[in-house]
Motif scaffolding. Structure first.
Motif, mmCIF file in Angstrom:
data_model
loop_
_atom_site.group_PDB
_atom_site.id
_atom_site.type_symbol
_atom_site.label_atom_id
_atom_site.label_comp_id
_atom_site.label_asym_id
_atom_site.label_seq_id
_atom_site.Cartn_x
_atom_site.Cartn_y
_atom_site.Cartn_z
ATOM 1 N N PHE A 185 0.875 -1.173 0.000
ATOM 2 C CA PHE A 185 0.000 0.000 0.000
ATOM 3 C C PHE A 185 0.904 1.213 0.000
ATOM 4 C CE2 PHE A 185 -3.099 2.688 2.725
ATOM 5 C CZ PHE A 185 -3.645 3.264 1.588
ATOM 6 N N MET A 186 1.099 1.825 -1.188
ATOM 7 C CA MET A 186 2.155 2.830 -1.338
ATOM 8 C C MET A 186 1.746 4.236 -0.934
ATOM 9 S SD MET A 186 2.328 3.220 -5.481
ATOM 10 C CE MET A 186 0.872 3.608 -6.465
ATOM 11 N N GLU A 187 0.437 4.578 -1.003
ATOM 12 C CA GLU A 187 0.007 5.923 -0.602
ATOM 13 C C GLU A 187 -1.498 5.956 -0.449
ATOM 14 O OE1 GLU A 187 1.411 8.528 -3.644
ATOM 15 O OE2 GLU A 187 -0.060 7.870 -5.121
ATOM 16 N N THR A 188 -1.965 6.832 0.427
ATOM 17 C CA THR A 188 -3.400 6.909 0.714
ATOM 18 C C THR A 188 -4.186 7.635 -0.365
ATOM 19 O OG1 THR A 188 -3.113 8.999 1.896
ATOM 20 C CG2 THR A 188 -2.957 6.967 3.197
ATOM 21 N N GLY A 189 -3.535 8.527 -1.104
ATOM 22 C CA GLY A 189 -4.246 9.458 -1.967
ATOM 23 C C GLY A 189 -4.606 10.704 -1.187
ATOM 24 N N THR A 190 -5.118 11.710 -1.884
ATOM 25 C CA THR A 190 -5.430 12.992 -1.242
ATOM 26 C C THR A 190 -6.554 12.872 -0.222
ATOM 27 O OG1 THR A 190 -4.752 14.144 -3.266
ATOM 28 C CG2 THR A 190 -6.041 15.396 -1.676
ATOM 29 N N LYS A 194 -11.447 6.339 6.686
ATOM 30 C CA LYS A 194 -11.325 5.225 7.629
ATOM 31 C C LYS A 194 -12.296 5.433 8.773
ATOM 32 C CE LYS A 194 -8.095 2.570 10.438
ATOM 33 N NZ LYS A 194 -6.739 2.458 11.014
ATOM 34 N N ASP A 195 -13.014 4.353 9.125
ATOM 35 C CA ASP A 195 -14.004 4.397 10.214
ATOM 36 C C ASP A 195 -15.013 5.517 10.020
ATOM 37 O OD1 ASP A 195 -12.647 2.278 11.410
ATOM 38 O OD2 ASP A 195 -11.335 3.627 12.536
ATOM 39 N N GLY A 196 -15.399 5.739 8.763
ATOM 40 C CA GLY A 196 -16.431 6.721 8.456
ATOM 41 C C GLY A 196 -15.961 8.157 8.398
ATOM 42 N N LYS A 197 -14.671 8.414 8.650
ATOM 43 C CA LYS A 197 -14.141 9.772 8.613
ATOM 44 C C LYS A 197 -13.213 9.938 7.419
ATOM 45 C CE LYS A 197 -11.654 13.251 11.352
ATOM 46 N NZ LYS A 197 -11.012 13.558 12.649
ATOM 47 N N VAL A 198 -13.391 11.044 6.680
ATOM 48 C CA VAL A 198 -12.567 11.322 5.508
ATOM 49 C C VAL A 198 -11.456 12.299 5.896
ATOM 50 C CG1 VAL A 198 -12.498 12.276 3.174
ATOM 51 C CG2 VAL A 198 -14.480 10.934 3.915
ATOM 52 N N TYR A 199 -10.226 11.904 5.596
ATOM 53 C CA TYR A 199 -9.058 12.729 5.916
ATOM 54 C C TYR A 199 -8.507 13.356 4.630
ATOM 55 C CZ TYR A 199 -9.161 10.101 10.293
ATOM 56 O OH TYR A 199 -9.542 9.533 11.484
ATOM 57 N N HIS A 200 -8.150 14.620 4.701
ATOM 58 C CA HIS A 200 -7.491 15.297 3.591
ATOM 59 C C HIS A 200 -5.991 15.277 3.840
ATOM 60 C CE1 HIS A 200 -5.991 19.043 1.462
ATOM 61 N NE2 HIS A 200 -6.441 18.277 0.487
ATOM 62 N N ILE A 201 -5.267 14.570 2.997
ATOM 63 C CA ILE A 201 -3.815 14.409 3.169
ATOM 64 C C ILE A 201 -3.150 15.048 1.962
ATOM 65 C CG2 ILE A 201 -1.966 12.753 3.613
ATOM 66 C CD1 ILE A 201 -4.148 10.763 4.500
ATOM 67 N N ALA A 202 -2.642 16.234 2.142
ATOM 68 C CA ALA A 202 -2.301 17.108 1.013
ATOM 69 C C ALA A 202 -1.069 16.673 0.236
ATOM 70 C CB ALA A 202 -2.127 18.543 1.512
ATOM 71 N N THR A 203 -0.033 16.202 0.908
ATOM 72 C CA THR A 203 1.222 15.933 0.210
ATOM 73 C C THR A 203 1.426 14.432 0.013
ATOM 74 O OG1 THR A 203 2.583 15.743 2.211
ATOM 75 C CG2 THR A 203 2.231 17.960 1.297
ATOM 76 N N LYS A 204 2.105 14.083 -1.060
ATOM 77 C CA LYS A 204 2.383 12.679 -1.341
ATOM 78 C C LYS A 204 3.308 12.071 -0.286
ATOM 79 C CE LYS A 204 3.021 11.298 -5.623
ATOM 80 N NZ LYS A 204 1.871 10.382 -5.802
ATOM 81 N N GLU A 205 4.203 12.889 0.263
ATOM 82 C CA GLU A 205 5.086 12.395 1.319
ATOM 83 C C GLU A 205 4.280 11.981 2.542
ATOM 84 O OE1 GLU A 205 8.956 13.801 4.011
ATOM 85 O OE2 GLU A 205 8.090 15.166 2.523
#
Length: 271
Positions: A185-190, A194-205
């Motif tokens: 599993f190389m990256e989550t995406g933007t 998980k568990d019904g909550k959406v996370y915004h993960i801005a950077t690929k790092e």
């Protein structure tokens, strides 16, 4: 890639042969050594598709380059498995030891469309990439047939990114564990849910670090490309330099470490 090309003021639909690095695997440095060391892994045509029809006129040139470097592993990624048989070199046989074919399957529809074709293709190594991961996918019936060595998954990035869900990734991971197949599993995406909550993960790092923390990895088999020097020995004018992977401290929490070629420890990033 269309999004990135637009940022560079390029037309993403344009297919062309690059000028400077088309023959990079057989280019040499000023000392006469190959720039690509023996034992390295190269992924081909990441910004397009190796089997796109607009590249038919150049593909045989690429096969000829690959044939000259049996000491290097090549991974070809495509979403056009239906074109592969018509695009192989005449001396392909049942496949070259140092070449792996990786098919993209972003959802169940594409998995069921493309993986039955992959099963019948003459390659020594076969992989699957679920990226962008935009819908639930089950690979169980394909994994159990034993022709897939590795599965790589990752969420979507850039403009208009769709959500990748933890349970989708976990389900395929569980299937790979059961089948004894590598999973990364190389990256989550933007956007990652998980568990019904959406996370915004801005950077690929950061996406890579969060994917690493998920623990969804299954590295259980070594992919042996049986790399060897050319039998006639005429390609090498100097002694071959075998590549040694090097990872820095920051690499320890990178989810792609499992499938990464590492670096040559040249020191440039420290400067």
């Amino acid at each position: 890639m269309y999004f990135l090309d637009k940022q560079r003021n390029m037309d993403g639909s344009r297919v062309f042969k690059v000028k400077n690095n088309f023959d990079y695997p057989i280019q040499r440095d000023k000392h006469g050594n190959f720039k690509i060391k023996s034992g390295e892994t190269l992924r081909i045509c990441l910004t397009s598709d190796f089997f796109i029809d607009k590249a038919d006129e150049w593909r045989m040139d690429v096969w000829n380059i690959i044939k000259q470097r049996p000491d290097v592993a090549f991974i070809i990624i495509t979403k056009r498995p239906e074109r592969v048989l018509d695009c192989l070199p005449p001396d392909w046989g049942d496949g070259w030891n140092n070449v792996s074919l990786s098919i993209t399957t972003e959802n169940q529809l594409r998995a069921d469309e493309r993986l039955p074709i992959l099963e019948g293709l003459p390659f020594k190594h076969k992989q699957v990439i679920i990226a962008p991961f935009i819908g639930a996918v089950s690979l169980k019936k394909y994994l159990n047939k034993g022709f897939i060595e590795q599965v790589v998954a990752g969420g979507e990035n850039y403009s208009g990114s769709r959500v990748c869900k933890y349970e989708w990734v976990k389900s395929v991971y569980d299937e790979c564990v059961e089948a004894g197949v590598n999973f990364c599993f190389m990256e989550t995406g933007t956007y990652f849910e998980k568990d019904g909550k959406v996370y915004h993960i801005a950077t690929k790092e950061k996406q890579s670090v969060m994917a690493f923390k998920s623990g969804l990895f299954n590295n259980v088999r070594e992919i042996n490309y049986n790399l060897k020097m050319p039998s006639n020995g005429t390609l090498f004018e100097t002694e071959p330099i075998w590549y040694k992977k090097h990872f820095r401290e920051r690499c320890e929490t990178c989810a792609s470490k499992m499938i990464c070629n590492g670096c040559s420890d040249c020191g440039l990033c420290e400067k």
